[in-house]
Scaffold this motif. Structure first.
Motif, short mmCIF file in Angstrom:
data_model
loop_
_atom_site.label_atom_id
_atom_site.label_comp_id
_atom_site.label_asym_id
_atom_site.label_seq_id
_atom_site.Cartn_x
_atom_site.Cartn_y
_atom_site.Cartn_z
N TYR A 155 3.78 -1.16 -0.38
CA TYR A 155 3.79 -2.40 -0.72
C TYR A 155 2.70 -2.57 -1.93
O TYR A 155 2.68 -3.21 -3.09
CB TYR A 155 3.87 -3.52 0.14
N GLY A 156 1.48 -2.01 -1.71
CA GLY A 156 0.50 -1.93 -2.57
C GLY A 156 0.63 -1.07 -3.78
O GLY A 156 0.15 -1.63 -4.93
N ALA A 157 1.33 -0.01 -3.60
CA ALA A 157 1.97 0.86 -4.71
C ALA A 157 2.55 -0.01 -5.71
O ALA A 157 2.41 0.08 -6.86
CB ALA A 157 2.46 2.19 -4.30
N LYS A 158 3.62 -0.75 -5.40
CA LYS A 158 4.46 -1.62 -6.18
C LYS A 158 3.68 -2.56 -6.81
O LYS A 158 4.17 -2.97 -8.02
CB LYS A 158 5.47 -2.08 -5.34
N LEU A 159 2.53 -3.12 -6.21
CA LEU A 159 1.90 -4.31 -6.77
C LEU A 159 0.77 -4.00 -7.52
O LEU A 159 -0.10 -4.80 -8.26
CB LEU A 159 1.40 -5.39 -5.42
N GLY A 160 0.51 -2.79 -7.58
CA GLY A 160 -0.83 -2.06 -8.21
C GLY A 160 -2.03 -2.36 -7.44
O GLY A 160 -3.07 -2.78 -7.82
N ALA A 161 -2.02 -2.26 -6.28
CA ALA A 161 -3.15 -2.70 -5.43
C ALA A 161 -3.68 -1.66 -4.61
O ALA A 161 -4.46 -1.61 -3.62
CB ALA A 161 -2.58 -3.69 -4.16
N THR A 162 -3.21 -0.54 -4.95
CA THR A 162 -3.67 0.89 -4.12
C THR A 162 -5.17 0.96 -4.08
O THR A 162 -5.86 1.29 -3.09
CB THR A 162 -3.04 1.92 -4.67
N ALA A 163 -5.86 0.77 -4.97
CA ALA A 163 -7.32 0.94 -5.07
C ALA A 163 -8.00 -0.04 -4.22
O ALA A 163 -8.96 0.26 -3.55
CB ALA A 163 -7.93 0.99 -6.42
N GLY A 164 -7.51 -1.20 -4.25
CA GLY A 164 -8.05 -2.28 -3.32
C GLY A 164 -7.84 -1.85 -1.86
O GLY A 164 -8.81 -2.25 -1.01
N LEU A 165 -6.61 -1.38 -1.43
CA LEU A 165 -6.38 -1.20 -0.11
C LEU A 165 -7.25 0.23 0.24
O LEU A 165 -7.66 0.27 1.41
CB LEU A 165 -4.81 -0.95 0.05
N GLN A 166 -7.49 1.07 -0.76
CA GLN A 166 -8.27 2.06 -0.28
C GLN A 166 -9.56 1.71 0.09
O GLN A 166 -10.39 2.39 0.91
CB GLN A 166 -8.36 3.17 -1.37
N HIS A 167 -10.28 0.87 -0.75
CA HIS A 167 -11.32 0.07 -0.61
C HIS A 167 -11.57 -0.28 0.73
O HIS A 167 -12.62 0.04 1.49
CB HIS A 167 -11.83 -0.79 -1.69
N LEU A 168 -10.73 -1.13 1.44
CA LEU A 168 -10.91 -1.54 2.55
C LEU A 168 -10.62 -0.71 3.76
O LEU A 168 -11.20 -0.86 4.75
CB LEU A 168 -9.83 -2.75 2.74
#
Length: 372
Positions: free
Chosen positions: A322-335
Motif C-alpha cells: 500500500y505504501g508503494a502505491k502511495l509513494g509512502a515507502t520511505a516513511g514506512l521504512q523510517h518507522l
C-alpha cells in the motif's frame, strides 16, 4: 447550529498539523513569544499556514493537502527552515516534543483570541495546563460513512501512533515513567477519549450530534477532543493522539503510515468494527502511553495478548504494498527503524542521562528539530 454537511475530498489525501514549543535560549524555559513570531512571519509568504495556539508559548503549523510522502516532507522541511530563521531573529529556539520537561503551567499566558478566552473561562487551570504539543493528521474521505468506518476501524491501531510518536516523558521537572505523558492532560477534558459507536453519517448528524447540541454541552465539532474525530468541513478524519515528534521527517512518516492504513482498511479485508472492540481500547491506549513500544496489547477481536512492538512491525510489513502505491515507502521504512531503535521519548531520556540537565535535553531537542 446544525452540523455542516460532510464535504467530499479526494480519498487518502493528507495534511499535517504540528504544535511547536517556543524556547528562551537564555534559560531553555518556554517563552511567551508567539505574538512576536507570528508578526514577523506575516511579513513574507509562509510555506503552509501558521497560527497561534492556546498559550503564547506555542504555535501551530499546518501543511497543505498532499498525496505522497515526498511532497509532504519537502513542505514540512521548508516550513521548519522558515521557522528556524525567524526564531534566530528573535533569539528563540523552536522544537517538537509532546511536553516541555520543566515549564510551570501557572507561568503561561493565554493568547488573546476569543475562542481561547472562552476555553480558559470554561476549563479554568486546565487551559494553561494544555500547553502540550501534539501532531494531528487529516486523511481525506469520499463521504461521511467512509469517515466513520475508518474512525472505528483505526481504533485498533491507535496505540501504534501513540508509541511511535511518544516524546513526552518529562513533566514539571520529573520523569513521569510514561512515554507519552501528554495524553494524560488531554484525558482531563470531558469531551475527550473515543467517539461514540455510530456507523453512518446520517445517524451521527441527526441523532448523536443534534442531541449533544441540544444539551448545550457542545456547539461544534471543535468541542470534541476525541482521539479520532471527523472534520466535515474538510471532508476528513483527524487523528489526534500523536505527540509532536522531534523532527518533521518523523511527522511525515506518521502521516503516511496512517494514509497506508486507511488505504488497506477501505478494502474491507478486516472484520468490520464493532462496539465490543472498545472493551480493551482504554487498556491498550494506557499501555502505549505508559510503556511505549515495550507495551502489551489485547487484540480487540481475538483477545490475544500481543507485543506492541511486534504488532507494529507486522503491520508495517503488511502496509508495504500500500505504501508503494502511495509513494509512502520511505516513511514506512523510517518507522521500521524507530520500532527497532526507540522513540523520541527514549532519545530524550538518553540525552538527560548523558548530560544530567533538563536544559541540555531541551537544547538537544532544538538542534534535532533544526535537522542537526
Amino acid at each position: 447550529m446544525p452540523l455542516e454537511p460532510f464535504n467530499t475530498s479526494q480519498p487518502l489525501t493528507m495534511g499535517v498539523e504540528l504544535e511547536l514549543q517556543l524556547i528562551s535560549l537564555s534559560d531553555y524555559d518556554l517563552t511567551a513569544s508567539s505574538p512576536d513570531l507570528l508578526h514577523l512571519l506575516e511579513r513574507k509568504p509562509f510555506p503552509g499556514n501558521v497560527t497561534p495556539e492556546i498559550t503564547e508559548s506555542m504555535i501551530e503549523i499546518n501543511s497543505d493537502v498532499h498525496t505522497n510522502h515526498t511532497e509532504l516532507v519537502a513542505q514540512l522541511q521548508l516550513i521548519r527552515d522558515t521557522l528556524v530563521t525567524a526564531g534566530e531573529q528573535l533569539n528563540i529556539g523552536i522544537c517538537g516534543g509532546g511536553t516541555h520537561p520543566f515549564q510551570k503551567w501557572s507561568d503561561r499566558k493565554i493568547f488573546a483570541k476569543p475562542r481561547f478566552k472562552e476555553v480558559s473561562e470554561l476549563y479554568g487551570y486546565l487551559a494553561k495546563q494544555f500547553t502540550i504539543f501534539g501532531q494531528h493528521v487529516h486523511i481525506g474521505c469520499a463521504n461521511g460513512d467512509d469517515a466513520l468506518f475508518l474512525l472505528h476501524s483505526l481504533s485498533r491501531y491507535v496505540p501504534h501512533f501513540i508509541a511511535l510518536s511518544s516524546s513526552s516523558p518529562y513533566v514539571q521537572g520529573n520523569d513521569t515513567l510514561f512515554n507519552s505523558a501528554r495524553l494524560n492532560s488531554v484525558f482531563a477534558f470531558p469531551m475527550s477519549g473515543r467517539a461514540p459507536f455510530v456507523q453512518n453519517w446520517a445517524s451521527f448528524e441527526h441523532e448523536y450530534f443534534a442531541k449533544m447540541e441540544h444539551t448545550g454541552v457542545i456547539k461544534s465539532m471543535k468541542d470534541f477532543y476525541w482521539d479520532i474525530r471527523p472534520k466535515p468541513e474538510f471532508g476528513t478524519i483527524e487523528l489526534r493522539v500523536c505527540d509532536t515528534p522531534l523532527t518533521v521527517e518523523r511527522a511525515a512518516a506518521l502521516a503516511v503510515y496512517l494514509q497506508s492504513l486507511c488505504s488497506y482498511l477501505l478494502e474491507r479485508r478486516e472484520e468490520a468494527p464493532a462496539e465490543d472492540d472498545y472493551l480493551v481500547y482504554n487498556y491498550n491506549r494506557f499501555q502505549a502511553c505508559r510503556f511505549g513500544l515495550d507495551g502489551t496489547l489485547v487484540h480487540p477481536k481475538s483477545y490475544e495478548s500481543l507485543s506492541l512492538r511486534e504488532d507494529i512491525l507486522t503491520t508495517l510489513r503488511k502496509m508495504e504494498p500500500y505504501g508503494a502505491k502511495l509513494g509512502a515507502t520511505a516513511g514506512l521504512q523510517h518507522l521500521m527503524q524507530v520500532t527497532h531503535e526507540g522513540s523520541d521519548a527514549h532519545y530524550l531520556r538518553q540525552q538527560f542521562d548523558r548530560g544530567g540537565s533538563a536544559e541540555g535535553m531541551v537544547d538537544a531537542a532544538i538542534q534535532r528539530f533544526r535537522g542537526r
